[in-house]
Design a protein around this motif. Structure first.
Motif, PDB file in Angstrom:
ATOM      1  N   SER A  71     -69.473   1.832 109.327  1.00 55.24           N
ATOM      2  CA  SER A  71     -68.583   1.406 108.238  1.00 55.24           C
ATOM      3  C   SER A  71     -67.409   2.360 108.155  1.00 55.24           C
ATOM      4  O   SER A  71     -67.431   3.451 108.730  1.00 55.24           O
ATOM      5  CB  SER A  71     -69.324   1.346 106.899  1.00 55.24           C
ATOM      6  OG  SER A  71     -69.755   2.631 106.532  1.00 55.24           O
ATOM      7  N   ASP A  72     -66.387   1.933 107.434  1.00 57.22           N
ATOM      8  CA  ASP A  72     -65.199   2.755 107.232  1.00 57.22           C
ATOM      9  C   ASP A  72     -64.513   2.290 105.953  1.00 57.22           C
ATOM     10  O   ASP A  72     -64.494   1.083 105.653  1.00 57.22           O
ATOM     11  CB  ASP A  72     -64.251   2.628 108.420  1.00 57.22           C
ATOM     12  CG  ASP A  72     -63.088   3.597 108.334  1.00 57.22           C
ATOM     13  OD1 ASP A  72     -63.331   4.812 108.383  1.00 57.22           O
ATOM     14  OD2 ASP A  72     -61.939   3.138 108.201  1.00 57.22           O
ATOM     15  N   ALA A  73     -63.947   3.229 105.203  1.00 60.51           N
ATOM     16  CA  ALA A  73     -63.301   2.910 103.932  1.00 60.51           C
ATOM     17  C   ALA A  73     -62.014   2.107 104.116  1.00 60.51           C
ATOM     18  O   ALA A  73     -61.684   1.259 103.297  1.00 60.51           O
ATOM     19  CB  ALA A  73     -63.013   4.189 103.159  1.00 60.51           C
ATOM     20  N   GLU A  74     -61.268   2.362 105.201  1.00 59.82           N
ATOM     21  CA  GLU A  74     -59.961   1.711 105.366  1.00 59.82           C
ATOM     22  C   GLU A  74     -59.942   0.628 106.445  1.00 59.82           C
ATOM     23  O   GLU A  74     -59.035  -0.188 106.468  1.00 59.82           O
ATOM     24  CB  GLU A  74     -58.887   2.739 105.764  1.00 59.82           C
ATOM     25  CG  GLU A  74     -58.704   3.897 104.836  1.00 59.82           C
ATOM     26  CD  GLU A  74     -59.614   5.061 105.170  1.00 59.82           C
ATOM     27  OE1 GLU A  74     -59.788   5.901 104.292  1.00 59.82           O
ATOM     28  OE2 GLU A  74     -60.162   5.124 106.275  1.00 59.82           O
ATOM     29  N   THR A  75     -60.875   0.634 107.364  1.00 51.60           N
ATOM     30  CA  THR A  75     -60.832  -0.270 108.511  1.00 51.60           C
ATOM     31  C   THR A  75     -61.978  -1.273 108.414  1.00 51.60           C
ATOM     32  O   THR A  75     -63.123  -0.874 108.157  1.00 51.60           O
ATOM     33  CB  THR A  75     -60.954   0.525 109.831  1.00 51.60           C
ATOM     34  OG1 THR A  75     -59.909   1.504 109.863  1.00 51.60           O
ATOM     35  CG2 THR A  75     -60.838  -0.371 111.042  1.00 51.60           C
ATOM     36  N   ALA A  76     -61.670  -2.543 108.625  1.00 49.55           N
ATOM     37  CA  ALA A  76     -62.711  -3.563 108.634  1.00 49.55           C
ATOM     38  C   ALA A  76     -63.721  -3.253 109.739  1.00 49.55           C
ATOM     39  O   ALA A  76     -63.354  -2.762 110.810  1.00 49.55           O
ATOM     40  CB  ALA A  76     -62.097  -4.942 108.869  1.00 49.55           C
ATOM     41  N   ALA A  77     -64.978  -3.542 109.484  1.00 47.72           N
ATOM     42  CA  ALA A  77     -66.042  -3.243 110.452  1.00 47.72           C
ATOM     43  C   ALA A  77     -65.767  -3.891 111.808  1.00 47.72           C
ATOM     44  O   ALA A  77     -66.044  -3.301 112.850  1.00 47.72           O
ATOM     45  CB  ALA A  77     -67.394  -3.694 109.911  1.00 47.72           C
ATOM     46  N   SER A  78     -65.184  -5.079 111.802  1.00 47.86           N
ATOM     47  CA  SER A  78     -64.909  -5.782 113.063  1.00 47.86           C
ATOM     48  C   SER A  78     -63.858  -5.062 113.910  1.00 47.86           C
ATOM     49  O   SER A  78     -63.771  -5.280 115.112  1.00 47.86           O
ATOM     50  CB  SER A  78     -64.461  -7.214 112.786  1.00 47.86           C
ATOM     51  OG  SER A  78     -63.280  -7.203 111.996  1.00 47.86           O
ATOM     52  N   ALA A  79     -63.063  -4.174 113.294  1.00 44.31           N
ATOM     53  CA  ALA A  79     -62.018  -3.453 114.023  1.00 44.31           C
ATOM     54  C   ALA A  79     -62.447  -2.051 114.446  1.00 44.31           C
ATOM     55  O   ALA A  79     -61.672  -1.332 115.064  1.00 44.31           O
ATOM     56  CB  ALA A  79     -60.754  -3.373 113.163  1.00 44.31           C
ATOM     57  N   LEU A  80     -63.682  -1.666 114.133  1.00 44.01           N
ATOM     58  CA  LEU A  80     -64.162  -0.349 114.536  1.00 44.01           C
ATOM     59  C   LEU A  80     -64.570  -0.382 116.002  1.00 44.01           C
ATOM     60  O   LEU A  80     -65.228  -1.318 116.445  1.00 44.01           O
ATOM     61  CB  LEU A  80     -65.359   0.079 113.675  1.00 44.01           C
ATOM     62  CG  LEU A  80     -65.044   0.317 112.198  1.00 44.01           C
ATOM     63  CD1 LEU A  80     -66.332   0.554 111.419  1.00 44.01           C
ATOM     64  CD2 LEU A  80     -64.091   1.494 112.032  1.00 44.01           C
ATOM     65  N   GLY A  81     -64.167   0.628 116.746  1.00 46.08           N
ATOM     66  CA  GLY A  81     -64.488   0.704 118.170  1.00 46.08           C
ATOM     67  C   GLY A  81     -65.693   1.593 118.420  1.00 46.08           C
ATOM     68  O   GLY A  81     -65.921   2.561 117.693  1.00 46.08           O
ATOM     69  N   LEU A  82     -66.470   1.262 119.459  1.00 48.42           N
ATOM     70  CA  LEU A  82     -67.647   2.048 119.815  1.00 48.42           C
ATOM     71  C   LEU A  82     -67.557   2.509 121.254  1.00 48.42           C
ATOM     72  O   LEU A  82     -67.094   1.772 122.126  1.00 48.42           O
ATOM     73  CB  LEU A  82     -68.923   1.209 119.659  1.00 48.42           C
ATOM     74  CG  LEU A  82     -69.323   0.841 118.239  1.00 48.42           C
ATOM     75  CD1 LEU A  82     -70.464  -0.159 118.258  1.00 48.42           C
ATOM     76  CD2 LEU A  82     -69.741   2.094 117.482  1.00 48.42           C
ATOM     77  N   THR A  83     -67.997   3.724 121.500  1.00 49.13           N
ATOM     78  CA  THR A  83     -68.147   4.230 122.862  1.00 49.13           C
ATOM     79  C   THR A  83     -69.490   4.941 122.944  1.00 49.13           C
ATOM     80  O   THR A  83     -69.999   5.444 121.943  1.00 49.13           O
ATOM     81  CB  THR A  83     -67.025   5.210 123.254  1.00 49.13           C
ATOM     82  OG1 THR A  83     -66.999   6.288 122.316  1.00 49.13           O
ATOM     83  CG2 THR A  83     -65.669   4.523 123.295  1.00 49.13           C
ATOM     84  N   GLY A  84     -70.022   4.964 124.148  1.00 46.84           N
ATOM     85  CA  GLY A  84     -71.280   5.660 124.377  1.00 46.84           C
ATOM     86  C   GLY A  84     -71.149   6.580 125.571  1.00 46.84           C
ATOM     87  O   GLY A  84     -70.442   6.259 126.532  1.00 46.84           O
ATOM     88  N   SER A  85     -71.815   7.725 125.502  1.00 48.05           N
ATOM     89  CA  SER A  85     -71.770   8.653 126.627  1.00 48.05           C
ATOM     90  C   SER A  85     -73.126   9.306 126.800  1.00 48.05           C
ATOM     91  O   SER A  85     -73.899   9.455 125.855  1.00 48.05           O
ATOM     92  CB  SER A  85     -70.679   9.699 126.431  1.00 48.05           C
ATOM     93  OG  SER A  85     -70.953  10.479 125.284  1.00 48.05           O
TER      94      SER A  85
END
Length: 170
Positions: A71-85
């Motif tokens: 989640s994020d206060a300013e960014t919609a959840a659909s616009a959050l990016g994910l990376t894995g390492s």
């Protein structure tokens, strides 16, 4: 001397996230030349990600879908990016960390390399549109399995059998 920089520090233990305006008044010391400027300060809170527990799987297995929330206060959840390492690319390469979902609830499936075993620290990072990020790490342990033996091809290879006890039939 001209004013070259101003630092703004919110000393609140729990600062609020809405934009705020800070006013500056400068004068020449004689009071004849006064300038006032308002500056908007926009705070960018880091996104959040829930904790993923350490995982143990057998060699040649996968984690299955591991569920977590972002989640994020300013960014919609659909616009959050994910990376894995992975910190152990001999066990898990980064392209074998696969995400699904687009809302607050997401999943990750991790597929270690074939016949590889050991442990790796997997880090999942969520980033918002303004570049703020948060991460969660967990240990993936892959246990070795006793693989069945495999007979290599013997085609074209002559077999030789030597019978030493002629009393026993072949």
């Amino acid at each position: 001397a001209a004013l070259r920089s101003v630092k703004y520090r919110n000393a609140s233990a729990n600062p609020s996230l809405p934009a705020r305006t800070v006013s500056f008044v400068a004068n020449d010391g004689a009071g004849s030349n006064v300038a006032t400027r308002d500056v908007s300060v926009v705070l960018n809170a880091r996104p959040t990600i829930t904790d993923l527990a350490d995982q143990t799987i057998p060699e040649d297995g996968t984690t299955g879908q591991l569920t977590f929330t972002v989640s994020d206060a300013e960014t919609a959840a659909s616009a959050l990016g994910l990376t894995g390492s992975s910190d152990n690319l001999a066990l898990v390469t980064n392209d074998r960390i696969v995400f699904q979902g687009s809302g607050n609830t997401r999943t990750v499936t991790i597929s270690p390399l074939t016949n590889a075993y050991g442990s790796a620290r997997i880090t999942i990072t969520v980033a918002d549109a303004d570049g703020a990020a948060a991460s969660d790490s967990f240990v993936l342990s892959v246990s070795s399995v006793n693989d069945a033996p495999v007979l290599a091809s013997i085609e074209g290879t002559p077999l030789r059998y030597v019978q030493t006890d002629l009393a026993k039939p072949i």
